[in-house]
Design an enzyme around this catalytic site. Sequence first.
Site, short mmCIF file in Angstrom:
data_model
loop_
_atom_site.label_atom_id
_atom_site.label_comp_id
_atom_site.label_asym_id
_atom_site.label_seq_id
_atom_site.Cartn_x
_atom_site.Cartn_y
_atom_site.Cartn_z
N GLU A 244 4.70 -5.18 7.08
CA GLU A 244 3.96 -4.13 7.81
C GLU A 244 4.47 -3.91 9.23
O GLU A 244 4.45 -2.80 9.74
CB GLU A 244 2.46 -4.47 7.85
CG GLU A 244 1.74 -4.33 6.51
CD GLU A 244 1.75 -5.60 5.67
OE1 GLU A 244 2.60 -6.50 5.90
OE2 GLU A 244 0.91 -5.70 4.76
N ALA B 284 0.87 -1.18 0.00
CA ALA B 284 0.00 0.00 0.00
C ALA B 284 0.91 1.23 0.00
O ALA B 284 2.05 1.17 0.46
CB ALA B 284 -0.87 -0.01 1.24
N GLU C 252 -0.78 -9.32 -0.59
CA GLU C 252 -2.20 -9.59 -0.29
C GLU C 252 -3.04 -9.56 -1.58
O GLU C 252 -3.93 -10.39 -1.77
CB GLU C 252 -2.71 -8.56 0.71
CG GLU C 252 -2.09 -8.76 2.09
CD GLU C 252 -2.42 -7.63 3.05
OE1 GLU C 252 -2.15 -6.45 2.72
OE2 GLU C 252 -2.95 -7.91 4.13
N GLY D 205 0.49 -5.01 0.97
CA GLY D 205 -0.72 -5.07 0.16
C GLY D 205 -0.49 -5.71 -1.20
O GLY D 205 -1.42 -6.27 -1.79
N1 CO8 Z 1 4.58 3.21 -0.67
C1 CO8 Z 1 4.96 4.38 -1.22
N2 CO8 Z 1 6.09 4.52 -1.96
C2 CO8 Z 1 6.86 3.43 -2.13
C3 CO8 Z 1 6.52 2.18 -1.57
C4 CO8 Z 1 5.31 2.09 -0.82
N3 CO8 Z 1 4.88 0.93 -0.29
N4 CO8 Z 1 7.48 1.29 -1.90
C5 CO8 Z 1 8.38 1.96 -2.65
N5 CO8 Z 1 8.02 3.25 -2.79
C6 CO8 Z 1 8.70 4.31 -3.51
C7 CO8 Z 1 9.92 4.81 -2.74
O1 CO8 Z 1 9.52 5.78 -1.77
C8 CO8 Z 1 10.75 5.41 -3.84
O2 CO8 Z 1 10.21 6.66 -4.20
P1 CO8 Z 1 11.21 7.94 -4.32
O3 CO8 Z 1 12.10 7.58 -5.46
O4 CO8 Z 1 10.25 9.05 -4.63
O5 CO8 Z 1 11.92 8.07 -3.03
C9 CO8 Z 1 10.49 4.46 -5.02
O6 CO8 Z 1 9.26 3.80 -4.72
C10 CO8 Z 1 11.57 3.40 -5.20
O7 CO8 Z 1 11.71 2.73 -3.97
P2 CO8 Z 1 13.15 2.49 -3.26
O8 CO8 Z 1 14.08 3.60 -3.61
O9 CO8 Z 1 12.90 2.23 -1.83
O10 CO8 Z 1 13.60 1.17 -4.04
P3 CO8 Z 1 14.62 0.07 -3.53
O11 CO8 Z 1 14.87 -0.81 -4.70
O12 CO8 Z 1 15.79 0.67 -2.83
O13 CO8 Z 1 13.81 -0.78 -2.40
C11 CO8 Z 1 11.88 -1.93 -1.51
C12 CO8 Z 1 12.70 -1.56 -2.77
C13 CO8 Z 1 12.67 -2.89 -0.63
C14 CO8 Z 1 10.61 -2.64 -2.01
C15 CO8 Z 1 11.51 -0.64 -0.71
O14 CO8 Z 1 10.96 0.31 -1.63
C16 CO8 Z 1 10.51 -0.86 0.37
O15 CO8 Z 1 10.85 -1.37 1.42
N6 CO8 Z 1 9.23 -0.45 0.16
C17 CO8 Z 1 8.19 -0.53 1.15
C18 CO8 Z 1 7.70 -1.96 1.31
C19 CO8 Z 1 6.64 -2.03 2.39
O16 CO8 Z 1 6.89 -1.77 3.55
N7 CO8 Z 1 5.40 -2.41 2.00
C20 CO8 Z 1 4.30 -2.55 2.90
C21 CO8 Z 1 3.47 -1.32 2.88
S1 CO8 Z 1 2.18 -1.36 4.12
C22 CO8 Z 1 0.93 -2.24 3.42
O17 CO8 Z 1 1.03 -2.70 2.32
C23 CO8 Z 1 -0.31 -2.39 4.24
C24 CO8 Z 1 -1.33 -3.23 3.49
C25 CO8 Z 1 -2.68 -2.64 3.56
C26 CO8 Z 1 -3.65 -3.28 2.62
C27 CO8 Z 1 -3.43 -3.10 1.13
C28 CO8 Z 1 -4.58 -3.63 0.31
C29 CO8 Z 1 -4.29 -4.18 -1.05
#
Ligand code: CO8
Length: 257
Positions: free
Chosen positions: A131, A65, A111, A108
């Site tokens: 999460e 998400a 999921e 998400g």
């Molecule tokens: N939300 C918003 N932006 C994101 C997300 C995210 N989940 N994941 C990546 N991005 C963005 C980054 O902020 C970055 O943007 P910017 O260039 O503007 O800074 C861009 O995407 C590229 O990401 P990274 O630079 O971080 O890329 P890396 O290759 O270094 O890392 C990762 C990749 C490991 C995937 C890393 O991006 C990461 O850890 N992302 C977050 C993963 C996460 O925690 N996901 C869980 C989110 S919570 C959730 O999903 C709750 C579920 C609720 C229900 C959903 C229903 C379908």
Amino acid sequence: MAYDNILVEKRGKVGLITLNRPNALNALNSVLIGEVNEALAGFEADDKIGSVVLTGSEKAFAAGADIKEMSSLTYMDAYKGDFITSWDNVSRFRKPIIAAVAGYALGGGCELAMMCDFILAGENARFGQPEITLGVMPGAGGTQRLTRFVGKSKAMEMCLTGRMMDAQEAERSGLVSRVLPVDELVDEALKVAEKIADFSLPITMMTKESVNRAYETTLAEGVRFERRLFHAMFASEDQKEGMAAFVEKRAPQFRNK
Ligand code: CO8
């Protein structure tokens, strides 16, 4: 219909939805989910579509998400707006839907993939429920569906630590049905979806409904449910055609009736 966050195509009888927010690794925001729901509603209503493939990019199916959109949400926003419930529509889609997952399928994203009927994974796929690292827990069925897919021990470990699972582990654990080279993933998913779409649509829908019932009821009730649908299939023209074609040694021409 033009969308901002997804690409939608029809490939013969197969609907293809590609999540397309490359700058955010396909993070799922409310606009994107609204678009997925709209595309699915279109495919549901389209008699010419027999199955759907949902995919992302080679780097990310979806990295969860959208944390930036979600971070300032209050309890009242979440409760009154029933946050997440409309994100669950994929699990109520009635035609067969396959997730083709390459790269990250986190939070998400994992999921969403699990809401599909089965998952084909690219060799680089990484599944996880991170999460916990954000101070929350899965909110779109992750604690429930992952546990049913991979069992309590692995699901608990993944939800409590945020550890990611690679494609091989995901296949061993029953989360994905097959692992494929990344560059063949979408083509293979489309081929599988096309095969399904060539069968009788009402019969594939009933089959999906019956397999899904296994998650929601006792064995005895599930078998009774299966038996009712199985009996009902003998009222379809496609059952007559399918069996006649076998006896006459020819390919069946299903009419979806
Ligand atoms: N939300 C918003 N932006 C994101 C997300 C995210 N989940 N994941 C990546 N991005 C963005 C980054 O902020 C970055 O943007 P910017 O260039 O503007 O800074 C861009 O995407 C590229 O990401 P990274 O630079 O971080 O890329 P890396 O290759 O270094 O890392 C990762 C990749 C490991 C995937 C890393 O991006 C990461 O850890 N992302 C977050 C993963 C996460 O925690 N996901 C869980 C989110 S919570 C959730 O999903 C709750 C579920 C609720 C229900 C959903 C229903 C379908």
